[in-house]
Write an enzyme that holds these catalytic residues in place. Structure first.
Site, PDB file in Angstrom:
ATOM      1  N   HIS A 125       6.482  -7.173  12.279  1.00 48.65           N
ATOM      2  CA  HIS A 125       6.755  -6.337  11.108  1.00 48.65           C
ATOM      3  C   HIS A 125       4.987  -6.362  10.902  1.00 48.65           C
ATOM      4  O   HIS A 125       4.846  -4.955   9.982  1.00 48.65           O
ATOM      5  CB  HIS A 125       6.916  -7.506   9.559  1.00 48.65           C
ATOM      6  CG  HIS A 125       5.989  -7.849   8.881  1.00 48.65           C
ATOM      7  ND1 HIS A 125       5.567  -8.893   9.625  1.00 48.65           N
ATOM      8  CD2 HIS A 125       5.516  -8.030   8.037  1.00 48.65           C
ATOM      9  CE1 HIS A 125       4.279  -9.449   8.990  1.00 48.65           C
ATOM     10  NE2 HIS A 125       4.771  -8.782   7.394  1.00 48.65           N
ATOM     11  N   GLY A 126       3.935  -6.219  11.871  1.00 46.19           N
ATOM     12  CA  GLY A 126       2.742  -6.032  11.764  1.00 46.19           C
ATOM     13  C   GLY A 126       2.005  -6.630  12.658  1.00 46.19           C
ATOM     14  O   GLY A 126       2.874  -7.293  13.306  1.00 46.19           O
ATOM     15  N   ALA A 127       0.782  -6.394  12.549  1.00 45.62           N
ATOM     16  CA  ALA A 127      -0.127  -7.352  12.801  1.00 45.62           C
ATOM     17  C   ALA A 127      -0.593  -8.565  12.696  1.00 45.62           C
ATOM     18  O   ALA A 127      -0.682  -9.729  13.599  1.00 45.62           O
ATOM     19  CB  ALA A 127      -1.661  -7.308  12.774  1.00 45.62           C
TER      20      ALA A 127
ATOM     21  N   PRO B  21       3.149  -1.708  11.245  1.00 42.90           N
ATOM     22  CA  PRO B  21       1.743  -1.460  10.709  1.00 42.90           C
ATOM     23  C   PRO B  21       0.069  -2.089  11.412  1.00 42.90           C
ATOM     24  O   PRO B  21       1.116  -3.066  11.752  1.00 42.90           O
ATOM     25  CB  PRO B  21       1.672  -1.290   9.103  1.00 42.90           C
ATOM     26  CG  PRO B  21       3.196  -2.627   8.854  1.00 42.90           C
ATOM     27  CD  PRO B  21       3.924  -2.434   9.792  1.00 42.90           C
TER      28      PRO B  21
ATOM     29  N   PHE C  73       0.602  -1.081  -0.189  1.00 39.60           N
ATOM     30  CA  PHE C  73       0.523   0.266  -0.094  1.00 39.60           C
ATOM     31  C   PHE C  73       0.822   1.445   0.052  1.00 39.60           C
ATOM     32  O   PHE C  73       2.010   1.109   0.391  1.00 39.60           O
ATOM     33  CB  PHE C  73      -0.410  -0.132   1.043  1.00 39.60           C
ATOM     34  CG  PHE C  73       0.135  -0.392   2.513  1.00 39.60           C
ATOM     35  CD1 PHE C  73       0.670   0.824   2.956  1.00 39.60           C
ATOM     36  CD2 PHE C  73      -0.012  -0.790   2.969  1.00 39.60           C
ATOM     37  CE1 PHE C  73       1.339   0.812   4.195  1.00 39.60           C
ATOM     38  CE2 PHE C  73       0.570  -1.409   4.610  1.00 39.60           C
ATOM     39  CZ  PHE C  73       1.016  -0.371   5.105  1.00 39.60           C
TER      40      PHE C  73
END
EC number: 6.5.1.8
Length: 466
Positions: A393-395, A369, A226
């Site tokens: 590195h994220g959820a 993120p 994104f």
């Protein structure tokens, strides 16, 4: 001698097709062997064929003997599982745990850790961190080599996002490209020094990859990649970014090395699996020794792909800054899907793979993120040894892409985005916010690994799709 042996004579003796026949015939041309009668030559060759091990150190016949012996077995057995650090076990599916257990049984593994956003992947699970002894595992790096987060912070107030929604949507549409479309189809193409790197010339596999890389530079992939505008909230006055506590407009991008990285990953994974034959459950963890030519080739190609991923983000943020007419106050960037040569806490040097894991060495900044409707976090690593200096590195995915498409509806997702004040361009059900874990629970599970400097809340999101 008036006559000499031919290939068919050796085949009749029982020589297999291949190098051994050619090597034997060439050897028979040596002066002292040409003096032998045909009968004696045939007798000698029969002895070599019958007991090649007796000739492996013979001055004349070692190469022929070696060609007759079966190739050494490349099958490698797993060893006892080594322990590894586990963060947020309650958030991690059994499949990812099993994959990490398998990775810890590799004879080259020296240490490992599993992050709280972990989920099933090829080879090493997404969220897996693996340290190996002088070996690199292409599928422990990942297919999208050097996949990267990049955040620009602008000296603009958050109300800029609500007052200029349509204008900012158009900026994203005009200045980003996603998916398999290979050219940035408006304006002058931007070059970059990474396209002149010698690896494109020196590594045979990469010689036909430079043109596509040049065409795709500055574009983003599909899936969870994104470019989005959102609100940056700086909460730590000691942050290294030099940005005062407060709220700002930010631009966050997530994508990797495009077709270049994927082709490198697939090519060298195939070679690794041919040269390092592991039990079926571990076959995607085949490695390349960094003492060997293939390992050195992959390492150079991986680093090129990582630099290329960084260049793609550089282009995106340069274009967006120009379109906005603003210079960023600060930028924060970090790779995941990469391997680094690092020194572990016990002093050993190792190759540390982070597949979907953020580098979190002491003082290292990064971005973790959340989802389209949940904040991400700007973090400073604490350098925790047990985590191999890593964080999530994220959820992380809560639902597989297939399950998300089956269980979620377009109307429900649209309403969820509206309720959170998020405008989405492109995207699909497989990337719906509900398909992801609770980022706050993930961050709670790794609070010992990072310090939070601020947050980023998405508001205008661009992804692949119409």
């Amino acid at each position: 001698m008036a006559q000499q042996l031919r290939g068919n004579d050796l085949r009749q003796l029982g020589f297999p097709e291949g190098r051994a026949i050619g090597l034997a015939l060439a050897q028979l041309q040596r002066k002292h062997l040409k003096r032998l009668s045909l009968t004696n030559q045939l007798t000698l060759l029969q002895q070599i064929l019958t007991t090649p091990m007796d000739f492996v150190t013979h001055l004349d016949w070692s190469y022929v003997a070696a060609a007759l012996l079966p190739p050494p077995s490349r099958h490698i057995e797993l060893v006892a599982r080594k322990p590894y650090a586990l963060y947020g076990a309650e958030h991690i599916e059994a499949g990812a745990l099993h994959q990490m257990d398998t990775a810890m049984k590799l004879p080259v593994t020296v240490a490992g850790a599993l992050m709280p956003d972990a989920h099933h992947g090829y080879g090493l699970p997404i969220g897996g961190v693996l340290a190996t002894d002088n070996a690199v595992i292409p599928y422990a790096v990942g297919v999208d080599i050097g996949c990267r987060m990049a955040l620009s912070v602008y000296n603009l107030p958050p109300k800029h996002l609500t007052q200029r929604v349509q204008e900012l949507q158009k900026l994203l549409l005009d200045n980003t490209r996603f998916g398999n479309r290979t050219g940035f189809q408006h304006g002058r193409k931007m070059g970059h020094e990474v396209l002149d790197r010698e690896e494109f010339r020196d590594i045979p596999f990469l010689r036909n990859k430079q043109a596509t890389a040049a065409d795709q530079i500055g574009t983003s992939g599909s899936g969870n990649h994104f470019v989005e505008f959102g609100i940056v909230d700086i909460t730590d006055p000691t942050n290294e970014m030099g940005v005062p506590v407060g709220q700002y407009v930010g631009l966050l991008s997530h994508s990797g090395s495009r077709g270049l990285g994927a082709s490198v990953a697939n090519h060298y994974t195939k070679l690794a699996m041919e040269n390092c034959q592991l039990p079926n459950e571990a076959k995607h963890l085949a490695w390349l020794s960094l003492d060997g030519e293939l390992g050195q080739e992959y390492w150079a190609a991986m680093n090129l792909a990582g630099a290329y991923a960084s260049a793609c983000h550089e282009h995106i943020h340069q274009r967006m800054a120009k379109a906005l007419g603003e210079r960023p106050l600060a930028k924060v960037e970090n790779h995941h899907n990469f391997a680094w040569r690092e020194t572990l806490a016990d002093g050993r040097e190792a190759i540390v793979h982070r597949k979907g894991a953020t580098p979190a060495g002491k003082g290292v900044l990064g971005v973790i993120p959340g989802s389209m409707t949940a904040p991400g976090f700007i973090v400073r690593g604490r350098g925790v040894a047990d985590s191999l200096g890593s964080a999530s590195h994220g959820a992380g995915r809560l639902m597989s892409r297939t399950r998300a498409k089956q269980e979620l509806s377009e109307s429900a997702v649209r309403q969820h985005l509206t309720d959170h004040g998020v405008v989405l361009q492109g995207g699909g059900l497989d990337e719906a916010p509900m398909a992801y874990k609770d980022i706050r629970a993930v961050m709670q599970s790794q609070q010992e690994l990072v310090d939070v400097l601020g947050s980023f809340t998405p508001k205008i999101v661009r992804m692949d799709g119409a």
